[in-house]
Design a protein around this motif. Structure first.
Motif, PDB file in Angstrom:
ATOM      1  N   THR A   7      25.735  95.222  81.319  1.00  0.00           N
ATOM      2  CA  THR A   7      24.710  94.941  80.328  1.00  0.00           C
ATOM      3  C   THR A   7      25.036  93.621  79.651  1.00  0.00           C
ATOM      4  OG1 THR A   7      24.334  97.292  79.918  1.00  0.00           O
ATOM      5  CG2 THR A   7      23.561  95.747  78.241  1.00  0.00           C
ATOM      6  N   CYS A   8      24.080  92.698  79.651  1.00  0.00           N
ATOM      7  CA  CYS A   8      24.275  91.399  79.026  1.00  0.00           C
ATOM      8  C   CYS A   8      24.221  91.557  77.507  1.00  0.00           C
ATOM      9  CB  CYS A   8      23.196  90.428  79.498  1.00  0.00           C
ATOM     10  SG  CYS A   8      23.273  88.833  78.669  1.00  0.00           S
ATOM     11  N   GLU A   9      25.247  91.038  76.839  1.00  0.00           N
ATOM     12  CA  GLU A   9      25.294  91.133  75.386  1.00  0.00           C
ATOM     13  C   GLU A   9      24.357  90.134  74.715  1.00  0.00           C
ATOM     14  OE1 GLU A   9      26.792  93.439  73.776  1.00  0.00           O
ATOM     15  OE2 GLU A   9      27.807  94.314  75.493  1.00  0.00           O
ATOM     16  N   SER A  10      23.919  89.131  75.467  1.00  0.00           N
ATOM     17  CA  SER A  10      23.065  88.100  74.892  1.00  0.00           C
ATOM     18  C   SER A  10      21.599  88.489  74.921  1.00  0.00           C
ATOM     19  CB  SER A  10      23.272  86.785  75.644  1.00  0.00           C
ATOM     20  OG  SER A  10      24.600  86.322  75.455  1.00  0.00           O
ATOM     21  N   CYS A  11      21.147  89.027  76.066  1.00  0.00           N
ATOM     22  CA  CYS A  11      19.724  89.343  76.184  1.00  0.00           C
ATOM     23  C   CYS A  11      19.491  90.809  76.529  1.00  0.00           C
ATOM     24  CB  CYS A  11      19.066  88.432  77.232  1.00  0.00           C
ATOM     25  SG  CYS A  11      19.554  88.797  78.932  1.00  0.00           S
ATOM     26  N   THR A  12      20.534  91.604  76.572  1.00  0.00           N
ATOM     27  CA  THR A  12      20.495  93.041  76.865  1.00  0.00           C
ATOM     28  C   THR A  12      19.954  93.350  78.256  1.00  0.00           C
ATOM     29  OG1 THR A  12      18.288  93.511  75.962  1.00  0.00           O
ATOM     30  CG2 THR A  12      20.141  93.534  74.415  1.00  0.00           C
ATOM     31  N   GLU A  33      19.699  86.717  84.211  1.00  0.00           N
ATOM     32  CA  GLU A  33      18.551  86.318  83.403  1.00  0.00           C
ATOM     33  C   GLU A  33      18.843  85.077  82.555  1.00  0.00           C
ATOM     34  OE1 GLU A  33      15.427  87.512  83.306  1.00  0.00           O
ATOM     35  OE2 GLU A  33      15.955  88.777  85.011  1.00  0.00           O
ATOM     36  N   CYS A  34      19.966  85.106  81.846  1.00  0.00           N
ATOM     37  CA  CYS A  34      20.245  84.021  80.912  1.00  0.00           C
ATOM     38  C   CYS A  34      21.509  83.246  81.265  1.00  0.00           C
ATOM     39  CB  CYS A  34      20.335  84.557  79.485  1.00  0.00           C
ATOM     40  SG  CYS A  34      21.795  85.571  79.184  1.00  0.00           S
ATOM     41  N   GLY A  35      22.282  83.737  82.246  1.00  0.00           N
ATOM     42  CA  GLY A  35      23.464  83.015  82.672  1.00  0.00           C
ATOM     43  C   GLY A  35      24.682  83.269  81.811  1.00  0.00           C
TER      44      GLY A  35
HETATM   45 ZN   LIG Z   1      21.474  87.762  79.675  1.00  0.00          ZN
END
Ligand SMILES: [Zn+2]
Length: 78
Positions: A7-12, A33-35
């Protein structure tokens, strides 16, 4: 090769990544998604889901469909 949930902490965003057991401790997957590399690994390996252990598989091992016992009737070829 096992797959892992992240799970990405930046964009979930949630995504999967594949690593060997040797790689997993040092792996730093980037969010598709956001790198961002600030991603948290999930607890469960994807390929170890319990979908096959719901108990429904037990019915397939009991009889031929016309009987309810395991190896029960003349229709059971085994
Ligand atoms: Zn992300």
């Amino acid at each position: 090769m096992p797959r892992y949930n992240y799970t990405c902490e930046s964009c979930t965003n949630q995504f999967e990544a594949r690593y060997t057991y040797a790689e997993i401790d040092t792996a730093r997957p980037a969010c598709p998604e956001c790198g961002s590399e600030d991603c948290t690994r999930g607890l469960n390996r994807v390929n170890m889901t319990a979908s096959g252990t719901s108990g429904s598989s037990a019915s397939s091992a009991s009889g031929c469909g016309s009987c309810s016992r395991v190896g029960g009737c003349s229709g059971c070829s085994h």
